[in-house]
Enzyme design. Structure first.
Site, short mmCIF file in Angstrom:
data_model
loop_
_atom_site.label_atom_id
_atom_site.label_comp_id
_atom_site.label_asym_id
_atom_site.label_seq_id
_atom_site.Cartn_x
_atom_site.Cartn_y
_atom_site.Cartn_z
CB SER A 105 -0.96 -0.04 1.20
OG SER A 105 -1.96 0.94 1.09
CG ASP A 168 -6.41 -1.57 -4.07
OD1 ASP A 168 -6.74 -0.53 -3.46
OD2 ASP A 168 -5.58 -2.38 -3.61
CG HIS A 200 -5.90 -1.96 -0.11
ND1 HIS A 200 -5.12 -1.54 -1.16
CD2 HIS A 200 -5.32 -1.47 1.01
CE1 HIS A 200 -4.11 -0.82 -0.70
NE2 HIS A 200 -4.19 -0.78 0.61
#
Length: 218
Positions: A105, A168, A200
């Site tokens: 991320s 995502d 995600h």
């Protein structure tokens, strides 16, 4: 400078004896302990693991797609922290070509941005749910572009893995694909994998891919 005194947590092999090193960068709201747990799962025992802890558990305050200026000075501080971790590994005798950058991320975005800016031959780059940082030309419907992705770097065949979902909520598919193209243009060997309806998260195929990427460094 934000993150200037961020501690760098370690695991795996001792740097003095390690054959290679993996610098692991955590996501927003997480910390070094979280990304070290992932590192232990994929890195061979012969590698040292280094994971900086971001101030306030976030590397920069806004989306990675926001204008660059809105994430300053935090982004510059985050990039400087990555360089500090790299310097620590190199000072212990681990050359750049045996150092990997990996993250999830926010940490994936930071890994890619640091590699593209620093250039050179790395051991590997692994970005799990991330893309290059800044409001770029691929940002349809977004504010005007403040970045052209014209990095002055040569990655000299560095193996790069980008894994992400096609839906995502934080990472647009267009930015993942644009990042893959940029890294190919910079001379990297890119493995881009897009997973349908994943969200995600990180899946087993990604973990296996990163494990295979790190194995030659052991």
């Amino acid at each position: 400078m934000p993150h200037e005194h961020a501690p760098i947590r370690t695991a795996g092999a001792d740097l003095a004896d390690a054959r290679g090193a993996v610098i692991l960068l955590h996501g927003r709201g997480a910390g070094a302990a979280d990304i070290l747990a992932l590192g232990r799962e994929v890195a061979p025992d012969a590698l040292a693991l280094l994971a900086p802890d971001a101030d306030g558990a976030t590397w920069y305050p806004h989306s990675f797609l926001a204008p660059l200026a809105s994430n300053q000075p935090y982004l510059d501080g985050a990039l400087a922290t990555v360089e500090r971790a790299v310097a620590l590994a190199e000072a212990s005798g681990v050359p750049r070509e045996r150092i990997a950058l990996a993250g999830f991320s926010q940490g994936a975005c930071l890994s890619l941005e640091a590699a593209a800016r620093l250039g050179g031959r790395w051991g590997a780059i692994a970005a799990l749910s991330g893309g290059l940082i800044g409001t770029g030309e691929d940002s349809d419907g977004k504010p005007p572009a403040d970045k052209r992705f014209d990095y002055d770097a040569d990655l000299a065949g560095t193996p790069v893995f980008l894994g992400c979902s096609d839906v995502d909520p934080h990472i647009p598919l267009s930015r993942v694909r644009r990042s893959a193209l940029v890294f190919e243009d910079l001379g990297a060997s890119v493995d881009e994998r897009i997973y349908k309806n994943m969200g995600h998260v990180v899946n087993r195929d990604e973990l296996d891919a990163v494990r295979a990427l790190l194995q030659p460094l052991a």
